[in-house]
Motif scaffolding. Sequence first.
Motif, PDB file in Angstrom:
ATOM      1  N   THR A 158       2.035   7.703   1.761  1.00  0.00           N
ATOM      2  CA  THR A 158       2.140   8.804   2.460  1.00  0.00           C
ATOM      3  C   THR A 158       2.644   8.535   3.860  1.00  0.00           C
ATOM      4  O   THR A 158       1.979   7.586   4.623  1.00  0.00           O
ATOM      5  CB  THR A 158       0.817   9.463   2.534  1.00  0.00           C
ATOM      6  OG1 THR A 158      -0.315   8.757   3.227  1.00  0.00           O
ATOM      7  CG2 THR A 158       0.171   9.965   1.167  1.00  0.00           C
ATOM      8  N   PHE A 159       3.766   8.993   4.362  1.00  0.00           N
ATOM      9  CA  PHE A 159       4.294   8.656   5.470  1.00  0.00           C
ATOM     10  C   PHE A 159       3.710   9.286   6.778  1.00  0.00           C
ATOM     11  O   PHE A 159       3.178  10.172   6.608  1.00  0.00           O
ATOM     12  CB  PHE A 159       5.637   8.925   5.552  1.00  0.00           C
ATOM     13  CG  PHE A 159       6.626   8.401   4.450  1.00  0.00           C
ATOM     14  CD1 PHE A 159       6.885   7.129   4.343  1.00  0.00           C
ATOM     15  CD2 PHE A 159       7.015   9.037   3.492  1.00  0.00           C
ATOM     16  CE1 PHE A 159       7.738   6.441   3.299  1.00  0.00           C
ATOM     17  CE2 PHE A 159       7.869   8.680   2.263  1.00  0.00           C
ATOM     18  CZ  PHE A 159       8.000   7.489   2.322  1.00  0.00           C
ATOM     19  N   ALA A 160       3.562   8.409   7.813  1.00  0.00           N
ATOM     20  CA  ALA A 160       2.894   8.931   9.039  1.00  0.00           C
ATOM     21  C   ALA A 160       4.013   8.779  10.225  1.00  0.00           C
ATOM     22  O   ALA A 160       4.952   7.893  10.289  1.00  0.00           O
ATOM     23  CB  ALA A 160       1.953   7.766   9.443  1.00  0.00           C
ATOM     24  N   HIS A 161       4.239  10.116  10.808  1.00  0.00           N
ATOM     25  CA  HIS A 161       5.192  10.148  11.642  1.00  0.00           C
ATOM     26  C   HIS A 161       4.874  10.106  13.029  1.00  0.00           C
ATOM     27  O   HIS A 161       5.485  10.511  14.096  1.00  0.00           O
ATOM     28  CB  HIS A 161       5.740  11.673  11.721  1.00  0.00           C
ATOM     29  CG  HIS A 161       6.784  11.870  10.135  1.00  0.00           C
ATOM     30  ND1 HIS A 161       7.576  11.210   9.560  1.00  0.00           N
ATOM     31  CD2 HIS A 161       5.890  12.532   9.015  1.00  0.00           C
ATOM     32  CE1 HIS A 161       7.865  11.357   8.467  1.00  0.00           C
ATOM     33  NE2 HIS A 161       6.697  12.361   7.835  1.00  0.00           N
ATOM     34  N   ALA A 167      -2.269   3.057   9.476  1.00  0.00           N
ATOM     35  CA  ALA A 167      -1.112   3.431   9.066  1.00  0.00           C
ATOM     36  C   ALA A 167      -0.316   2.187   9.481  1.00  0.00           C
ATOM     37  O   ALA A 167      -0.202   1.833  10.533  1.00  0.00           O
ATOM     38  CB  ALA A 167      -0.578   4.788   9.851  1.00  0.00           C
ATOM     39  N   TYR A 174       6.463   3.710   6.584  1.00  0.00           N
ATOM     40  CA  TYR A 174       5.417   3.564   7.547  1.00  0.00           C
ATOM     41  C   TYR A 174       4.242   4.403   7.156  1.00  0.00           C
ATOM     42  O   TYR A 174       4.746   5.471   7.176  1.00  0.00           O
ATOM     43  CB  TYR A 174       5.757   3.472   8.894  1.00  0.00           C
ATOM     44  CG  TYR A 174       4.559   3.469   9.858  1.00  0.00           C
ATOM     45  CD1 TYR A 174       4.146   1.996  10.351  1.00  0.00           C
ATOM     46  CD2 TYR A 174       4.045   4.388  10.408  1.00  0.00           C
ATOM     47  CE1 TYR A 174       3.110   2.015  11.187  1.00  0.00           C
ATOM     48  CE2 TYR A 174       2.871   4.208  11.312  1.00  0.00           C
ATOM     49  CZ  TYR A 174       2.622   3.138  11.699  1.00  0.00           C
ATOM     50  OH  TYR A 174       1.579   2.981  12.592  1.00  0.00           O
ATOM     51  N   GLY A 175       3.150   3.994   6.836  1.00  0.00           N
ATOM     52  CA  GLY A 175       2.065   5.234   6.559  1.00  0.00           C
ATOM     53  C   GLY A 175       0.867   4.501   5.938  1.00  0.00           C
ATOM     54  O   GLY A 175       0.493   3.320   6.050  1.00  0.00           O
ATOM     55  N   HIS A 176       0.277   5.419   5.007  1.00  0.00           N
ATOM     56  CA  HIS A 176      -0.730   5.272   4.327  1.00  0.00           C
ATOM     57  C   HIS A 176      -0.569   4.602   2.797  1.00  0.00           C
ATOM     58  O   HIS A 176       0.524   5.152   2.453  1.00  0.00           O
ATOM     59  CB  HIS A 176      -2.150   6.058   4.274  1.00  0.00           C
ATOM     60  CG  HIS A 176      -2.676   6.169   5.764  1.00  0.00           C
ATOM     61  ND1 HIS A 176      -2.307   6.987   6.543  1.00  0.00           N
ATOM     62  CD2 HIS A 176      -3.635   5.465   6.515  1.00  0.00           C
ATOM     63  CE1 HIS A 176      -2.914   6.845   8.083  1.00  0.00           C
ATOM     64  NE2 HIS A 176      -3.595   6.194   7.967  1.00  0.00           N
ATOM     65  N   GLY A 198      -1.899   1.120   4.972  1.00  0.00           N
ATOM     66  CA  GLY A 198      -0.582   1.155   4.647  1.00  0.00           C
ATOM     67  C   GLY A 198      -0.061  -0.028   3.792  1.00  0.00           C
ATOM     68  O   GLY A 198       0.792  -0.099   2.969  1.00  0.00           O
TER      69      GLY A 198
END
Length: 498
Positions: A158-161, A167, A174-176, A198
């Motif tokens: 799951t991407f983190a912006h 993350a 990049y994310g979890h 991540g």
Amino acid sequence: MQTTGWSRGLEVSGGGQGVVSHAGLVLLRHLADKTGLTGGLSRALATPRFLVHDRGRVMVDLACAVADGARVISDFRVMRDQRELFGLVASVPTAWRTLAEIARGGARADRRITAAVATARRHAWAQAAARHGALPGVRLADRSLDGVTCIRLDATVTFAHSDKELAEANFKGYGHHPLLAVCDNTGGEPLAWMLRRGSAGSNTAADHLELLDAAIAAVPPRFRRKLMVTCDGAGASHALVKRLDTMAARRGYELTYSVGWALAERERAALRLVPEQAWQAAVDGRGQVRERRADDACASLSCAHRACWIEEAHVTELTGLLRHSAGGDQLRAWPAAMRVFARRERPHPGAQLTLFEAADGWRYSLWATNRPADTRGWLGQAAYIDVAHRVQARVEDAIRTGKDCGIGHFPSFDFGINAAWLTAAMCGQILLAWLKLLALEGDLARAEPKTLRYRVLHSAARLVRGGRKRRLKIQATWPWAEAITAAWQRIDALPQAP
């Protein structure tokens, strides 16, 4: 041509009274109450402090909002601002506090929530079995594997912006990197979940073993006798296969597993030795041989000329070549009951092949299973053993739809709050699965969340009072008005969980 005639004389204002939007949410909310999910979460999150809003009720309302399409906690207002229908609903700050309290509760709070969901699931599945005669079977091409509960494991990124706790960079961005287990029988209903940092590995054995145990514990006891567990090659490990083999040996239980297998040098050497006649034709989702018309085929599309059709995929077993090769048993470190299969198929345009695959133009995939060699009937055929593993891809559909239900957007920097949000999102997806299982039929019983929102959850209605009752009247011309009404009646007729 008059293209704006429909809007002539139309005025839009915000002074309407007695009109309810997102009226279909009453189905999910009522279902949560009837199955005992609301009461169970209330007991799990009880506190000696005086609270205006019961935390179980807040958690269920948040799950309903996520199922309805909420991407951030402020979307919770959709329910709070319609007090005439939903009653006293917590505020957005109270929803934040509830998630924060769950995060502070740590593992103890997680265990209590898990137990509450499992208790509600026992009641929901019992009612589903009563409605359908049995729990739905596992679809394998044109067949149905009945009496077996199928658990599918998979991880997703799951991407983190923005900057969020834990993350991190991974192989996709990049994310979890959450890990999920879903039940195939009930349409991808989440059984267990784990939010991970991540950089967590795709085949971390400890995480998969913990998730496997949690998923099996989540299955109601009466449905644990015969299990099927599948996992793709990214999540497979020696420790996972060993645990599955140990579980399969338990007296009185039956567990069949199917896990992805790496294509290494020993497997490539075995594939080179497979004679052409040992490859059997694979079948597609309709149970028919996967084939296409040859470029120089005759004009008749219904002909049976062998030269006019080209088989696109084949299956074979490599167990004998790997266990009885000239170098001895190359699988001696693995369970004796484990069998290895290979599948080859013509690659789609643009597919990247290894040097080994490019040599003969086939794309290969391998998997291991403990399906007994003496299995009778269609389930013992190599083509259906292949199908039983390939439908592992359905977990990806559950993850994709889950990302429409809160997985794809975590609201906080704090990892604990995001883990609590994941739990709420999973509860929302569980309620959607139960809604289709217990109250809907036809196309709606197979619909994805986006379709259910458009046709059911986001429907508008008029709230009418009279005779000391409230009546929610769906617009008569709405195409799915009767389906919504029938769903409410089915939910209302369910026996109340204790």
